[in-house]
Design a protein around this motif. Sequence first.
Motif, PDB file in Angstrom:
ATOM      1  N   ALA A 257       0.833  -1.195   0.000  1.00  0.00           N
ATOM      2  CA  ALA A 257       0.000   0.000   0.000  1.00  0.00           C
ATOM      3  C   ALA A 257       0.872   1.252   0.000  1.00  0.00           C
ATOM      4  N   GLU A 258       1.955   1.231   0.776  1.00  0.00           N
ATOM      5  CA  GLU A 258       2.866   2.382   0.804  1.00  0.00           C
ATOM      6  C   GLU A 258       3.530   2.573  -0.555  1.00  0.00           C
ATOM      7  N   ARG A 259       3.953   1.437  -1.179  1.00  0.00           N
ATOM      8  CA  ARG A 259       4.562   1.536  -2.516  1.00  0.00           C
ATOM      9  C   ARG A 259       3.556   2.105  -3.519  1.00  0.00           C
ATOM     10  N   ALA A 260       2.302   1.629  -3.419  1.00  0.00           N
ATOM     11  CA  ALA A 260       1.267   2.123  -4.330  1.00  0.00           C
ATOM     12  C   ALA A 260       1.035   3.611  -4.097  1.00  0.00           C
ATOM     13  N   GLU A 261       1.004   4.044  -2.831  1.00  0.00           N
ATOM     14  CA  GLU A 261       0.806   5.470  -2.527  1.00  0.00           C
ATOM     15  C   GLU A 261       1.987   6.293  -3.038  1.00  0.00           C
ATOM     16  N   LEU A 262       3.195   5.790  -2.852  1.00  0.00           N
ATOM     17  CA  LEU A 262       4.381   6.488  -3.359  1.00  0.00           C
ATOM     18  C   LEU A 262       4.325   6.582  -4.890  1.00  0.00           C
ATOM     19  N   GLU A 263       3.879   5.502  -5.517  1.00  0.00           N
ATOM     20  CA  GLU A 263       3.764   5.489  -6.987  1.00  0.00           C
ATOM     21  C   GLU A 263       2.723   6.508  -7.452  1.00  0.00           C
ATOM     22  N   ARG A 264       1.568   6.550  -6.769  1.00  0.00           N
ATOM     23  CA  ARG A 264       0.524   7.537  -7.117  1.00  0.00           C
ATOM     24  C   ARG A 264       1.057   8.961  -6.924  1.00  0.00           C
ATOM     25  N   ALA A 265       1.777   9.199  -5.826  1.00  0.00           N
ATOM     26  CA  ALA A 265       2.328  10.528  -5.552  1.00  0.00           C
ATOM     27  C   ALA A 265       3.340  10.910  -6.637  1.00  0.00           C
ATOM     28  N   ALA A 266       4.164   9.929  -7.049  1.00  0.00           N
ATOM     29  CA  ALA A 266       5.160  10.195  -8.089  1.00  0.00           C
ATOM     30  C   ALA A 266       4.457  10.515  -9.415  1.00  0.00           C
ATOM     31  N   GLN A 267       3.410   9.769  -9.740  1.00  0.00           N
ATOM     32  CA  GLN A 267       2.654  10.032 -10.976  1.00  0.00           C
ATOM     33  C   GLN A 267       1.988  11.417 -10.912  1.00  0.00           C
ATOM     34  N   GLN A 268       1.458  11.759  -9.728  1.00  0.00           N
ATOM     35  CA  GLN A 268       0.818  13.068  -9.565  1.00  0.00           C
ATOM     36  C   GLN A 268       1.852  14.189  -9.769  1.00  0.00           C
ATOM     37  N   ARG A 269       3.039  14.020  -9.189  1.00  0.00           N
ATOM     38  CA  ARG A 269       4.091  15.024  -9.381  1.00  0.00           C
ATOM     39  C   ARG A 269       4.475  15.136 -10.851  1.00  0.00           C
ATOM     40  N   GLU A 270       4.560  14.000 -11.526  1.00  0.00           N
ATOM     41  CA  GLU A 270       4.914  14.004 -12.952  1.00  0.00           C
ATOM     42  C   GLU A 270       3.839  14.724 -13.769  1.00  0.00           C
ATOM     43  N   ARG A 271       2.561  14.459 -13.465  1.00  0.00           N
ATOM     44  CA  ARG A 271       1.467  15.150 -14.175  1.00  0.00           C
ATOM     45  C   ARG A 271       1.542  16.659 -13.929  1.00  0.00           C
ATOM     46  N   GLU A 272       1.798  17.046 -12.664  1.00  0.00           N
ATOM     47  CA  GLU A 272       1.898  18.466 -12.342  1.00  0.00           C
ATOM     48  C   GLU A 272       3.071  19.133 -13.069  1.00  0.00           C
ATOM     49  N   GLU A 273       4.203  18.417 -13.127  1.00  0.00           N
ATOM     50  CA  GLU A 273       5.360  18.955 -13.844  1.00  0.00           C
ATOM     51  C   GLU A 273       5.050  19.118 -15.332  1.00  0.00           C
ATOM     52  N   CYS A 274       4.375  18.128 -15.911  1.00  0.00           N
ATOM     53  CA  CYS A 274       3.980  18.224 -17.319  1.00  0.00           C
ATOM     54  C   CYS A 274       3.054  19.413 -17.537  1.00  0.00           C
ATOM     55  N   GLU A 275       2.105  19.591 -16.623  1.00  0.00           N
ATOM     56  CA  GLU A 275       1.161  20.714 -16.733  1.00  0.00           C
ATOM     57  C   GLU A 275       1.907  22.051 -16.624  1.00  0.00           C
ATOM     58  N   ARG A 276       2.838  22.137 -15.662  1.00  0.00           N
ATOM     59  CA  ARG A 276       3.617  23.380 -15.532  1.00  0.00           C
ATOM     60  C   ARG A 276       4.453  23.638 -16.784  1.00  0.00           C
ATOM     61  N   SER A 277       5.010  22.580 -17.330  1.00  0.00           N
ATOM     62  CA  SER A 277       5.820  22.722 -18.547  1.00  0.00           C
ATOM     63  C   SER A 277       4.958  23.199 -19.717  1.00  0.00           C
ATOM     64  N   ARG A 278       3.768  22.593 -19.870  1.00  0.00           N
ATOM     65  CA  ARG A 278       2.837  23.024 -20.926  1.00  0.00           C
ATOM     66  C   ARG A 278       2.451  24.493 -20.742  1.00  0.00           C
ATOM     67  N   GLU A 279       2.160  24.865 -19.501  1.00  0.00           N
ATOM     68  CA  GLU A 279       1.762  26.241 -19.194  1.00  0.00           C
ATOM     69  C   GLU A 279       2.923  27.209 -19.509  1.00  0.00           C
ATOM     70  N   ALA A 280       4.127  26.810 -19.180  1.00  0.00           N
ATOM     71  CA  ALA A 280       5.290  27.661 -19.457  1.00  0.00           C
ATOM     72  C   ALA A 280       5.477  27.831 -20.963  1.00  0.00           C
ATOM     73  N   ARG A 281       5.326  26.722 -21.734  1.00  0.00           N
ATOM     74  CA  ARG A 281       5.461  26.818 -23.203  1.00  0.00           C
ATOM     75  C   ARG A 281       4.366  27.713 -23.793  1.00  0.00           C
ATOM     76  N   ARG A 282       3.144  27.578 -23.276  1.00  0.00           N
ATOM     77  CA  ARG A 282       2.038  28.405 -23.759  1.00  0.00           C
ATOM     78  C   ARG A 282       2.313  29.885 -23.464  1.00  0.00           C
ATOM     79  N   ALA A 283       2.759  30.161 -22.241  1.00  0.00           N
ATOM     80  CA  ALA A 283       3.050  31.549 -21.857  1.00  0.00           C
ATOM     81  C   ALA A 283       4.182  32.113 -22.710  1.00  0.00           C
TER      82      ALA A 283
END
Length: 114
Positions: free
Chosen positions: A9-35
Amino acid sequence: REAAEREAAERAELERAAQQREREECERSREARRAQGEAEQRAAREAAAREAAERAAERSALDRAAERAAKSEKAAAAAQRAAAATAAHRAAAEAQGGAEREAVRARQAAVAAE
């Protein structure tokens, strides 16, 4: 078994958190390119507007210079006409004066002949 489940369960939570961070980084990168794209477009529009304003100012300056040249040409033509009229008037006055002198001489000659 519970420890293994907790660990999974901890590994799964860490994996979800890592995926969430990756999605957020992708979103920030997209936003930066758009700006950045918007900023580049804005800069290009501003540069085009500046160039258009400079061309308009140059055309305006050229128009004013052409107007001044036309006025100068008109003034020069008027001065030339005035000078020609003055010269013609002077020549006419000289001719009239000469004719009057001739008439006086002719009268004097006629009186002397009588």
